[in-house]
Design a protein around this motif. Sequence first.
Motif, PDB file in Angstrom:
ATOM      1  N   GLU A  43       0.934  -1.093   0.170  1.00  0.00           N
ATOM      2  CA  GLU A  43      -0.035  -0.159   0.078  1.00  0.00           C
ATOM      3  C   GLU A  43       0.942   1.240   0.098  1.00  0.00           C
ATOM      4  N   ILE A  44       0.250   2.312  -0.328  1.00  0.00           N
ATOM      5  CA  ILE A  44       1.116   3.565  -0.445  1.00  0.00           C
ATOM      6  C   ILE A  44       1.452   3.872   0.822  1.00  0.00           C
ATOM      7  N   ASN A  45       2.787   4.290   1.053  1.00  0.00           N
ATOM      8  CA  ASN A  45       3.556   4.641   2.247  1.00  0.00           C
ATOM      9  C   ASN A  45       3.963   3.461   3.035  1.00  0.00           C
ATOM     10  N   GLY A  46       3.589   2.251   2.555  1.00  0.00           N
ATOM     11  CA  GLY A  46       3.968   1.269   3.213  1.00  0.00           C
ATOM     12  C   GLY A  46       5.594   0.805   2.626  1.00  0.00           C
ATOM     13  N   TYR A  47       6.099  -0.233   3.298  1.00  0.00           N
ATOM     14  CA  TYR A  47       7.439  -0.580   2.751  1.00  0.00           C
ATOM     15  C   TYR A  47       7.281  -2.059   1.908  1.00  0.00           C
ATOM     16  N   ALA A  48       7.910  -2.185   0.973  1.00  0.00           N
ATOM     17  CA  ALA A  48       8.135  -3.528   0.129  1.00  0.00           C
ATOM     18  C   ALA A  48       9.234  -3.842  -0.145  1.00  0.00           C
ATOM     19  N   LYS A  49       9.404  -5.071  -0.428  1.00  0.00           N
ATOM     20  CA  LYS A  49      10.713  -5.777  -0.953  1.00  0.00           C
ATOM     21  C   LYS A  49      10.301  -6.058  -2.315  1.00  0.00           C
ATOM     22  N   VAL A  50      11.329  -5.892  -3.268  1.00  0.00           N
ATOM     23  CA  VAL A  50      11.104  -6.156  -4.640  1.00  0.00           C
ATOM     24  C   VAL A  50      12.224  -6.777  -5.260  1.00  0.00           C
ATOM     25  N   PHE A  51      11.862  -7.820  -6.061  1.00  0.00           N
ATOM     26  CA  PHE A  51      12.784  -8.948  -6.785  1.00  0.00           C
ATOM     27  C   PHE A  51      12.539  -8.533  -8.188  1.00  0.00           C
ATOM     28  N   GLY A  52      13.796  -8.483  -9.077  1.00  0.00           N
ATOM     29  CA  GLY A  52      13.599  -8.180 -10.541  1.00  0.00           C
ATOM     30  C   GLY A  52      14.888  -8.256 -11.039  1.00  0.00           C
ATOM     31  N   LYS A  53      14.937  -7.667 -12.291  1.00  0.00           N
ATOM     32  CA  LYS A  53      15.886  -7.204 -13.071  1.00  0.00           C
ATOM     33  C   LYS A  53      16.227  -5.741 -13.488  1.00  0.00           C
ATOM     34  N   LEU A  54      17.114  -5.314 -13.582  1.00  0.00           N
ATOM     35  CA  LEU A  54      17.442  -3.893 -13.890  1.00  0.00           C
ATOM     36  C   LEU A  54      17.323  -3.636 -15.410  1.00  0.00           C
ATOM     37  N   LYS A  55      16.478  -2.904 -15.895  1.00  0.00           N
ATOM     38  CA  LYS A  55      16.349  -2.673 -17.463  1.00  0.00           C
ATOM     39  C   LYS A  55      16.541  -1.099 -17.649  1.00  0.00           C
ATOM     40  N   SER A  56      16.609  -0.693 -18.904  1.00  0.00           N
ATOM     41  CA  SER A  56      16.429   0.656 -19.402  1.00  0.00           C
ATOM     42  C   SER A  56      15.171   0.831 -20.310  1.00  0.00           C
ATOM     43  N   LEU A  57      14.277   1.663 -20.043  1.00  0.00           N
ATOM     44  CA  LEU A  57      13.323   1.955 -21.077  1.00  0.00           C
ATOM     45  C   LEU A  57      13.625   3.493 -21.522  1.00  0.00           C
ATOM     46  N   TYR A  58      13.038   3.580 -22.811  1.00  0.00           N
ATOM     47  CA  TYR A  58      13.132   5.096 -23.338  1.00  0.00           C
ATOM     48  C   TYR A  58      14.571   5.582 -23.096  1.00  0.00           C
ATOM     49  N   GLY A  59      15.806   4.990 -23.432  1.00  0.00           N
ATOM     50  CA  GLY A  59      17.046   5.407 -23.454  1.00  0.00           C
ATOM     51  C   GLY A  59      17.594   5.122 -22.117  1.00  0.00           C
ATOM     52  N   ASP A  60      18.005   5.908 -21.491  1.00  0.00           N
ATOM     53  CA  ASP A  60      18.833   5.948 -20.304  1.00  0.00           C
ATOM     54  C   ASP A  60      18.088   5.677 -18.861  1.00  0.00           C
ATOM     55  N   ARG A  61      16.834   5.748 -18.939  1.00  0.00           N
ATOM     56  CA  ARG A  61      15.732   5.683 -17.765  1.00  0.00           C
ATOM     57  C   ARG A  61      15.883   4.151 -17.382  1.00  0.00           C
ATOM     58  N   LYS A  62      16.272   4.178 -15.950  1.00  0.00           N
ATOM     59  CA  LYS A  62      16.263   2.664 -15.343  1.00  0.00           C
ATOM     60  C   LYS A  62      14.973   2.272 -14.800  1.00  0.00           C
ATOM     61  N   VAL A  63      14.551   1.233 -14.998  1.00  0.00           N
ATOM     62  CA  VAL A  63      13.450   0.467 -14.160  1.00  0.00           C
ATOM     63  C   VAL A  63      13.711  -0.810 -13.710  1.00  0.00           C
ATOM     64  N   VAL A  64      13.222  -1.515 -12.592  1.00  0.00           N
ATOM     65  CA  VAL A  64      13.215  -2.911 -12.338  1.00  0.00           C
ATOM     66  C   VAL A  64      12.075  -3.406 -13.211  1.00  0.00           C
ATOM     67  N   THR A  65      12.204  -4.523 -13.817  1.00  0.00           N
ATOM     68  CA  THR A  65      11.137  -5.362 -14.304  1.00  0.00           C
ATOM     69  C   THR A  65      11.067  -6.516 -13.054  1.00  0.00           C
ATOM     70  N   THR A  66       9.759  -6.380 -12.411  1.00  0.00           N
ATOM     71  CA  THR A  66       9.831  -7.309 -11.224  1.00  0.00           C
ATOM     72  C   THR A  66       8.771  -8.341 -11.423  1.00  0.00           C
ATOM     73  N   HIS A  67       9.145  -9.646 -10.741  1.00  0.00           N
ATOM     74  CA  HIS A  67       8.062 -10.652 -10.793  1.00  0.00           C
ATOM     75  C   HIS A  67       7.535 -10.968  -9.292  1.00  0.00           C
ATOM     76  N   SER A  68       8.180 -10.041  -8.412  1.00  0.00           N
ATOM     77  CA  SER A  68       7.615 -10.237  -7.060  1.00  0.00           C
ATOM     78  C   SER A  68       7.675  -8.960  -6.251  1.00  0.00           C
ATOM     79  N   VAL A  69       6.563  -8.292  -5.768  1.00  0.00           N
ATOM     80  CA  VAL A  69       6.675  -7.164  -4.777  1.00  0.00           C
ATOM     81  C   VAL A  69       5.851  -7.595  -3.516  1.00  0.00           C
ATOM     82  N   LYS A  70       6.591  -7.489  -2.310  1.00  0.00           N
ATOM     83  CA  LYS A  70       6.192  -7.976  -1.208  1.00  0.00           C
ATOM     84  C   LYS A  70       5.974  -7.065  -0.003  1.00  0.00           C
ATOM     85  N   PRO A  71       5.127  -7.020   0.816  1.00  0.00           N
ATOM     86  CA  PRO A  71       4.903  -6.051   1.788  1.00  0.00           C
ATOM     87  C   PRO A  71       6.198  -6.316   3.050  1.00  0.00           C
TER      88      PRO A  71
END
Length: 256
Positions: A104-132
């Motif tokens: 939920e918003i303002n809560g904390y989460a642990k994210v598993f995934g891979k670091l990728k770039s979208l639209y040039g040099d903008r980095k994002v993490v493509t994730t398969h798991s987001v856990k509170p």
Amino acid sequence: MPGETTSPAGGKGERNDTLRPITIKQALEATQPFPEANYQIDSHDLGSVVFVGQLRNISRQSTNVTYKLDDGTGEIEAKQWVTPGTEDSMDTADDLAPAANGVEINGYAKVFGKLKSLYGDRKVVTTHSVKPITDINELHCHFLEAAAIHLFFTRGPPPSAGGGGGAKDAAMGGVGAGGYGGETGGGHLPAMSPVARRMYNLLKNKPQTNEGLAAQQIAAELGLPMADVARAGDELLTAGVIFSTVDEQTWALLEY
């Protein structure tokens, strides 16, 4: 690092099955030695990554859910792709609604995934798991793990329990191919109980996913009571040779 190679021709190399705890700042400052190469932190290729952060925004689209997270070192988006219109899939947009996975918003989460770039040099993490995250200690533990691995790569391994060997390796600027895997050469294992060593060897030799092995599976493989596995896990965590992944009783080897 095990499971990781770079081809002489400059390609992406073979599959990299490592899982590294990082901070968002490290993700944002990750570099590529050449276009299309794997991202690197501390001059080492990244496989999968795990980070923690406070959720600032959750945006749901028909094809993905985008989470914006802040860990105090920076902000990054984690994008979880979904398959709309598949009633039997657990990856539908409804199943990935914030209320469904507990984040939920303002809560904390642990994210598993891979670091990728979208639209040039903008980095994002493509994730398969987001856990509170419900225990603040998990947040602190993650930052300690990320710092320990950064120091491992930049300053070498810590001294072993017996002294000289680990210090010698650190002075040489790293460890051999076995990392902490004493039996394979390079690096030295700290002193540990027989049960902890059996558990270590299982984690080292058993094929597994990026998330490691759960305590129940370890107990079944080794024919041990869960209480013994839990004590061995605590011992290996304290020694700094394993780290927890998706929960406090799922572990992966800290081996590079």
